[in-house]
Design an enzyme around this catalytic site. Structure first.
Site, short mmCIF file in Angstrom:
data_model
loop_
_atom_site.label_atom_id
_atom_site.label_comp_id
_atom_site.label_asym_id
_atom_site.label_seq_id
_atom_site.Cartn_x
_atom_site.Cartn_y
_atom_site.Cartn_z
N ASP A 141 0.86 -1.14 0.03
CA ASP A 141 0.05 -0.15 -0.08
C ASP A 141 0.86 1.34 0.05
OD1 ASP A 141 -2.27 1.70 0.14
OD2 ASP A 141 -2.67 1.22 2.26
N ASN A 148 -10.64 -2.78 -6.43
CA ASN A 148 -9.75 -1.86 -7.27
C ASN A 148 -10.46 -1.45 -8.61
OD1 ASN A 148 -6.67 -2.98 -5.80
ND2 ASN A 148 -7.91 -1.51 -4.83
C1 FPP Z 1 -2.14 0.06 -3.27
O1 FPP Z 1 -1.49 1.53 -3.27
C2 FPP Z 1 -1.58 -0.54 -4.56
C3 FPP Z 1 -2.15 -1.17 -5.24
C4 FPP Z 1 -3.62 -1.14 -5.36
C5 FPP Z 1 -1.71 -1.70 -6.64
C6 FPP Z 1 -0.34 -2.52 -6.36
C7 FPP Z 1 0.27 -2.73 -7.59
C8 FPP Z 1 1.58 -2.63 -8.00
C9 FPP Z 1 2.69 -2.50 -6.83
C10 FPP Z 1 1.95 -2.66 -9.40
C11 FPP Z 1 1.87 -3.99 -10.10
C12 FPP Z 1 2.16 -5.21 -9.38
C13 FPP Z 1 2.95 -6.19 -9.85
C14 FPP Z 1 2.89 -7.81 -9.16
C15 FPP Z 1 3.80 -6.10 -10.89
P1 FPP Z 1 -2.78 2.63 -3.52
O2 FPP Z 1 -2.99 3.27 -4.76
O3 FPP Z 1 -3.91 2.47 -2.61
O4 FPP Z 1 -1.86 3.73 -2.48
P2 FPP Z 1 -2.48 5.01 -1.94
O5 FPP Z 1 -3.32 4.33 -0.57
O6 FPP Z 1 -1.32 5.70 -1.04
O7 FPP Z 1 -3.37 5.58 -2.73
#
Ligand code: FPP
Length: 249
Positions: free
Chosen positions: A29, A77
């Site tokens: 996250d 998501n």
């Molecule tokens: C959460 O951060 C992250 C996600 C919903 C996506 C995770 C995806 C990746 C790390 C990239 C692709 C993955 C792979 C396995 C290649 P957020 O967007 O909710 O962050 P925030 O809470 O700060 O808004």
């Protein structure tokens, strides 16, 4: 809530790599906040997060971890802007293509937890190919949770079990926790010993609801793109300092 916030080098962190947890699961996250802090679009945060995932997955393999499970895309998501969903799917595709290219060298077994049916046929086929090629590898197993939701996983398992009962392959009187586990995406994978969540939120967000029943939790304020081998060592050291009783005394 950083449990260990002091910056120090790897050797100073008291993680004993000779007695690792068997299975580490990570809620990656904070990509969006990482990007916002730098005045960048959220998609740049996901790109940086994908790099961190590469580094951490490779390191987990190198230190001999048996299982790593990451929350890449939850069933919730899809509510994000189309551009952001597209960017995450693009990063996954890029990662899988690279992974296929170096599979014989890395020998990492890959699995996917989640309902892959709403993905594009191209991404679904890539997941399937990655899974198939790596099936016989016996080193680290990386499970990518993709369009995954813990409640949805349990409901699907219940449906599959009910169908087996209706068709005479199972008997409700003989259902046990272990047998039910065999209907989950995580069939055959031991429960996570340690669940890490980055960026400070104190919630499970529908991640591995069944499997995390007795997991130890490590929450750090570090945003996922900044998560490092040092942070992983801190999480492992914290885990190793815990007294796991599984409901006993
Ligand atoms: C959460 O951060 C992250 C996600 C919903 C996506 C995770 C995806 C990746 C790390 C990239 C692709 C993955 C792979 C396995 C290649 P957020 O967007 O909710 O962050 P925030 O809470 O700060 O808004």
């Amino acid at each position: 809530m950083a449990l260990f916030s002091k910056k120090t080098d790897l050797a100073q962190i008291q993680a004993d790599l000779s007695r690792l947890p068997r299975h580490i699961a990570i809620i990656m996250d904070g990509n969006g906040r990482w990007a916002k802090k730098r005045g960048l679009p959220r998609t740049a945060g996901h790109a940086a997060g994908a790099e961190t995932f590469r580094t951490i997955a490779t390191y987990c393999k190198d230190i001999g971890l048996d299982y790593l499970t990451v929350y890449a895309f939850s069933s919730e998501n899809w509510k994000r802007p189309e551009e952001e969903v597209g960017a995450i799917m693009g990063l996954l595709k890029k990662y899988l293509l690279e992974a296929i290219g170096r599979m014989e060298r890395d020998r990492v077994k890959m699995e996917f937890f989640g309902d892959l049916s709403p993905l594009t046929s191209e991404l679904r086929e890539l997941c399937e190919r990655t899974r198939e090629i790596s099936q016989h590898y016996e080193g680290c197993q990386v499970n990518i949770c993709l369009n995954y939701g813990g409640r949805d996983e349990i409901v699907r398992a219940a449906q599959a079990f009910a169908l087996d009962c209706a068709e005479g392959r199972a008997d409700p009187n003989h259902l046990t926790v272990d047998r039910f586990g065999g209907y989950l995406y995580s069939k055959g994978v031991p429960d996570p010993d340690l669940v890490i969540r980055t960026s400070g939120e104190l919630r499970l967000s529908n991640f591995l609801l069944w499997q995390a029943a007795y997991s130890e939790f490590y929450i750090t304020d570090v945003l996922w793109p900044d998560f490092s081998k040092e942070e992983l060592h801190r999480a492992i050291a914290a885990y190793q300092s815990r007294d796991r009783r599984f409901g006993g005394v």
